[in-house]
Design a protein around this motif. Structure first.
Motif, PDB file in Angstrom:
ATOM      1  N   HIS A  65       1.827  10.460   0.048  1.00  0.00           N
ATOM      2  CA  HIS A  65       3.245  10.661   0.392  1.00  0.00           C
ATOM      3  C   HIS A  65       4.067  11.001  -0.858  1.00  0.00           C
ATOM      4  CE1 HIS A  65       2.389   9.081   4.390  1.00  0.00           C
ATOM      5  NE2 HIS A  65       1.750   8.052   3.804  1.00  0.00           N
ATOM      6  N   TYR A  66       5.205  11.709  -0.583  1.00  0.00           N
ATOM      7  CA  TYR A  66       6.136  12.054  -1.651  1.00  0.00           C
ATOM      8  C   TYR A  66       6.699  10.795  -2.294  1.00  0.00           C
ATOM      9  CZ  TYR A  66       6.131  16.530   0.872  1.00  0.00           C
ATOM     10  OH  TYR A  66       5.763  17.681   1.497  1.00  0.00           O
ATOM     11  N   GLU A  67       6.929   9.794  -1.469  1.00  0.00           N
ATOM     12  CA  GLU A  67       7.534   8.561  -1.967  1.00  0.00           C
ATOM     13  C   GLU A  67       6.669   7.902  -3.033  1.00  0.00           C
ATOM     14  OE1 GLU A  67       9.249   4.299  -0.211  1.00  0.00           O
ATOM     15  OE2 GLU A  67       8.222   5.720   1.120  1.00  0.00           O
ATOM     16  N   ASN A  79       7.886   7.466  -7.182  1.00  0.00           N
ATOM     17  CA  ASN A  79       8.047   6.163  -7.817  1.00  0.00           C
ATOM     18  C   ASN A  79       7.116   5.948  -9.019  1.00  0.00           C
ATOM     19  OD1 ASN A  79      10.071   5.324  -5.987  1.00  0.00           O
ATOM     20  ND2 ASN A  79       8.520   4.650  -4.491  1.00  0.00           N
ATOM     21  N   LYS A 120      10.803  13.389  -5.697  1.00  0.00           N
ATOM     22  CA  LYS A 120      12.041  12.657  -5.420  1.00  0.00           C
ATOM     23  C   LYS A 120      12.929  13.463  -4.467  1.00  0.00           C
ATOM     24  CE  LYS A 120      12.226   9.965  -9.704  1.00  0.00           C
ATOM     25  NZ  LYS A 120      12.960   9.711 -10.978  1.00  0.00           N
ATOM     26  N   ALA A 158      11.132  13.507  -1.043  1.00  0.00           N
ATOM     27  CA  ALA A 158      11.151  12.191  -0.392  1.00  0.00           C
ATOM     28  C   ALA A 158      12.523  11.876   0.183  1.00  0.00           C
ATOM     29  CB  ALA A 158      10.736  11.113  -1.392  1.00  0.00           C
TER      30      ALA A 158
END
Length: 255
Positions: free
Chosen positions: A199-201, A205, A235, A238
């Protein structure tokens, strides 16, 4: 035995004396008339002396007269020494004594080192522990397959930075399209999924230490995270935003 006749022996002696005389003429005349003239004079003089000596001295001999033979020497030695049983060393009738056969002791001597070597090495008795065997027997059962399997699984990972938190599977069973990040192609997306990144998230992070770890562990694509700015793009994606590259991917212009 010699087959030279007395006539031939006399002639040989005469020509030998003539040669010596010619040599003397050569030596004495070289200084006054030169070597070549002295040589011719010496040859002529030697030939003349040889013919003269042959005519004057070698008379009264026939061609059939035999020369000096072994029996003549033997007779002379017997007369001089008084030994009647003397045999000439070059008499062909004498048979040389056969050499005595060597004693067949070589095989016996050759066998002695083998026998001594066999007695020198003590026999190893059954049940005797050899050097190091006792130590190995005490270590039996210490090794476990599972103890070595775990470190082997991480040998391929570079010990740089910090490994980001990974997922065993995408959330809700659906992964984000990581190819929307510039620098991530189909092969690199598959590699990220194998490392637990879906995932992009997750990518948004990542800390600097985690970026360093991923840069080192992307086989065949090292340094792509930092070079292509994955974290900044992730970022935006997401948060629901869109980049120029992600828009082109969505329109099908890239893949």
């Amino acid at each position: 035995m010699s087959t030279t006749s007395k006539l031939s022996t006399c002639q040989i002696v005469c020509w030998g004396l003539a040669s010596l005389a010619g040599l003397a003429v050569l030596i004495s005349a070289t200084g006054s008339v030169g070597f070549l003239a002295a040589l011719l004079l010496a040859v002529a003089f030697a030939a003349f002396i040889g013919l003269v000596f042959g005519r004057l001295i070698c008379t009264g001999y026939g061609a059939e007269d035999r020369g000096i033979e072994a029996k003549d020497v033997e007779a002379s030695l017997r007369q001089a020494t008084g030994i009647t049983g003397y045999k000439a060393p070059f008499d062909e009738d004498d048979d040389a004594p056969a050499p005595k056969p060597a004693a067949a002791s070589a095989p016996a001597h050759a066998a002695e080192p083998t026998a001594s070597a066999a007695t020198a090495a003590p026999a190893v008795r059954a049940g005797t522990l050899l050097d190091g065997e006792e130590e190995l027997s005490t270590r039996k059962g210490e090794w476990r397959y599972g103890e070595q399997a775990a470190p082997a699984a991480k040998q391929d990972e570079a010990d740089v930075g910090t490994r980001p938190e990974a997922l065993s599977a995408p959330k809700d069973g659906k992964a984000d399209d990581l190819k929307a990040i510039k620098g991530v192609g189909p092969k690199l997306e598959k590699l990220c999924n194998e490392l637990g990144f879906y995932h992009y998230e997750q990518i948004a992070n990542w800390t600097a230490a985690e970026v360093a770890w991923v840069d080192e562990n992307l086989k065949g694509f090292k340094g792509r995270v930092s070079r292509d700015g994955w974290v900044d793009q992730a970022k935006i994606l997401a948060a629901g935003g869109e980049t120029e590259f992600s828009r082109r991917v969505g329109e099908g212009d890239v893949y």
